[in-house]
Scaffold this motif. Structure first.
Motif: not given
Length: 494
Positions: A360-367
């Motif tokens: 979910e964090s990678l959804r909002l803030y993809p690297s």
């Protein structure tokens, strides 16, 4: 002198003709107003605002928009149907010219920007480096380096606002050097490491070159001061890598063994590193040169530490803002991870809720907020002919915020990633590790490292929000924040 003026005029007229043809060809596709010569450069002159500007594109222009970089047209998309073509076509595996522009001297023909037969040959060589058996060996590195990480976070916890991204960058550099190169650099004990500073310099230059038309021109760029700065940083990076490669090559040659089950002097099975695989590999019967190995190693050092440190940092930021999620993750970690023995790969794989938190964090803030492909072969899409050499850029940051696929998209909700909910979404609506032929080869490695690091953080600290702070997002190849990625760390009682 007049001959040069005629040549310049002819080149300009050819470019204008191409631009006119592009506008006719893509008249069905909307986009921001572009001006001759500069294109849309004025719209994107401030890199710190680009994320917000691009995020508004689907509402303004539709899911696919046309933009001009100078006189060259590109398509920027969040359309999953177009992504099916882009990600799955064997004719769309080449990265955009921007990658070559900013990475060529640094990463050469490494896996990130190589194409064609060379990319396929190197990908085939490198795939075994991420076999389960090899990944299993790396857990010990995650754990040992994680102890230094906790110590550094404990020292920093005296402050009310901690930029954890700086601390995590040192941790991930230590991990990738140990696992990929078989060499310890002890970056966490040496935060001013020259290699680390050189990487930061190269990323800053990359942003400048993408956005500034003068810097994009290779001839003009070589007369600038930042070209000299790049050469100095590049010398630091390449000498560091080549020195370790030569040292490792001599070490392997001295052993006269290729047995991956060979034990060291303490009776432990020697770990097979990423570099070892490269050093032992051949293409058409020929071993890879030191320079070819350097390009691949530098690619993995860059991708394996910068993207991962951003992912750890943004996950910690999201947990600080969502205490109820943090509580559930903490309880799972205490329940799953052992206290009487070393952590294993199976333990990390059993952290199911934490994995949903990370996703979910990678959804909002993809690297990586944006990545692109170049069309190798003309194709039709929705009645529009997409010609050869057009760049198709994926706006991953906005793709992951599609309200149809992700209702209430700004809400942080790990339960979006239950098996049931994932099965109902388009498979390309969420692609933090890209997809298709050029998906991230190291994604399993990255997820294990993320779990290991974040579990250590949560187990030892309660993450609290910093009053008045919010990240000022900027895409410097990887997604980061101009004002750091900050939390308050409250050590948990023993």
């Amino acid at each position: 002198m007049w001959q040069y003026a005629v040549v310049i005029l002819l080149v300009f007229l050819v470019l204008c003709y191409k631009r006119y043809n592009f506008l006719k060809l893509f008249e069905k596709i909307d986009g921001p107003k572009a001006y001759p010569i500069v294109g849309n450069a004025l719209l994107f002159k401030n890199p710190s605002k680009n994320i917000a500007i691009f995020n508004e594109f689907p509402a303004k222009y539709g899911k696919t928009a046309k933009i001009f970089t100078g006189m060259r047209l590109s398509l920027l998309t969040t359309d999953v149907k177009l992504l099916e073509v882009v990600m799955n076509s064997p004719n769309l595996i080449n990265k955009s010219d921007d990658y070559i522009l900013i990475f060529n001297r640094w990463l050469g023909d490494g896996l990130l920007i190589s194409s064609g037969d060379k990319w396929r040959a190197h990908r085939k060589i490198l795939t075994p480096a991420f076999h389960y058996k090899i990944l299993e060996d790396f857990i010990e590195v995650f754990e040992s380096r994680g102890k230094f990480l906790v110590d550094n976070l404990l020292k920093a916890s005296r402050e009310d606002c901690v930029n954890v991204h700086t601390i995590f960058s040192l941790y991930t550099l230590d991990v990738i050097c140990d696992t990929a190169m078989g060499t310890s650099v002890n970056a966490q004990c040496n935060p001013d490491h020259k290699y680390m500073e050189a990487i930061k310099t190269m990323l800053d230059i990359a942003v400048a070159r993408i956005m500034n038309p003068i810097y994009r021109n290779e001839w003009a760029y070589k007369f600038t001061n930042i070209y000299k700065t790049e050469m100095k940083a590049l010398e630091t990076i390449t000498s560091f890598s080549l020195g370790i490669i030569e040292k490792r090559r001599k070490f392997l040659e001295s052993r006269h063994s290729v047995d991956e089950n060979e034990c060291d002097e303490f009776g432990k099975r020697r770990k097979m590193t990423f570099m070892d695989i490269l050093l032992k590999s051949t293409i058409n019967g020929k071993p890879l040169t030191n320079e070819e190995i350097r390009q691949e190693v530098d690619t993995f050092l860059f991708e394996g530490h910068d993207t991962t440190s951003a992912a750890i940092s943004f996950t910690c930021y999201n947990l600080s803002k969502n205490p109820e999620v943090q509580k559930l993750a903490y309880e799972e970690i205490c329940h799953v991870l052992p206290t009487d023995r070393a952590v294993t790969i199976e333990d990390l794989q059993n952290l199911k809720y934490l994995e949903m938190v990370i996703k979910e964090s990678l959804r909002l803030y993809p690297s990586v907020a944006f990545h692109a492909r170049v069309v190798d072969k003309e194709f039709d899409y929705n009645g529009t002919k997409i010609p050869k050499d057009i760049m198709i850029a994926i706006n991953q940051y906005t793709l992951h915020r599609d309200p149809v696929e992700f209702p209430d998209p700004e809400k942080f909700d790990p339960l979006r990633f239950t098996a049931e909910k994932q099965s109902k979404r388009h498979p390309l609506a969420y692609i933090p590790f890209s997809a298709g032929h050029r998906n991230c080869i190291g994604q399993k490695f990255a997820m294990l490292e993320l779990k290991s690091a974040i579990a250590k953080v949560i187990k030892n600290f309660e993450l609290l929000p910093v009053p008045g702070y919010s990240p000022q997002l900027i895409s410097k190849v990887t997604l980061t924040s101009d004002n750091g990625i900050c939390v308050k760390l409250k050590p948990r009682s023993a």
